[in-house]
Design a protein around this motif. Sequence first.
Motif, short mmCIF file in Angstrom:
data_model
loop_
_atom_site.label_atom_id
_atom_site.label_comp_id
_atom_site.label_asym_id
_atom_site.label_seq_id
_atom_site.Cartn_x
_atom_site.Cartn_y
_atom_site.Cartn_z
N PHE A 24 -2.17 -3.39 -7.25
CA PHE A 24 -2.82 -4.06 -8.38
C PHE A 24 -1.79 -4.20 -9.48
O PHE A 24 -1.29 -3.19 -10.00
CB PHE A 24 -4.03 -3.25 -8.87
N GLN A 25 -1.46 -5.44 -9.83
CA GLN A 25 -0.43 -5.73 -10.82
C GLN A 25 -0.67 -4.92 -12.09
O GLN A 25 -1.74 -4.94 -12.66
CB GLN A 25 -0.45 -7.23 -11.16
N THR B 37 0.28 0.86 -6.85
CA THR B 37 0.23 0.54 -5.43
C THR B 37 -0.10 1.79 -4.61
O THR B 37 0.47 2.85 -4.83
CB THR B 37 1.58 -0.02 -4.96
N PHE B 38 -1.04 1.63 -3.67
CA PHE B 38 -1.37 2.66 -2.70
C PHE B 38 -0.66 2.32 -1.40
O PHE B 38 -0.69 1.16 -0.98
CB PHE B 38 -2.87 2.69 -2.42
N GLY C 121 1.86 1.63 -11.80
CA GLY C 121 2.49 0.44 -12.35
C GLY C 121 2.94 0.66 -13.78
O GLY C 121 2.57 1.64 -14.44
N LEU C 122 3.71 -0.27 -14.29
CA LEU C 122 4.28 -0.14 -15.63
C LEU C 122 3.21 -0.10 -16.72
O LEU C 122 3.32 0.66 -17.68
CB LEU C 122 5.27 -1.28 -15.89
N ASP C 123 2.16 -0.92 -16.61
CA ASP C 123 1.11 -0.92 -17.62
C ASP C 123 0.38 0.41 -17.67
O ASP C 123 0.08 0.93 -18.74
CB ASP C 123 0.10 -2.04 -17.36
#
Length: 92
Positions: A44-45, A49-50, A82-84
């Motif tokens: 998911f952006q 990630t799984f 993720g980065l967010d």
Amino acid sequence: MNKQEMVQALSERTRLKQQDCLRMLNTFMELLGEELGRGGRVGFQGFGTFCEWKQSGRPGRNPRTKEEVMIRPRTSVKFKPGLDLLARLNGK
């Protein structure tokens, strides 16, 4: 937060019935498990990630008896944020 608390929070934010939120959450978990079971990745952006992770067999020790045992290889799951998500967790 456990599953029931998540369902309740989803219901409050989306104004959907808890029964519908529970069905969506269960379906999401089924789909995630199926894709990972096929060796795929689910990403998911911005969230993360799984992915499937193969743990190899290794020696271990029974903490009670101190007896050495062989831990069998198994498949597990890794999550890479993720980065967010990392920014949110670190107050940025």
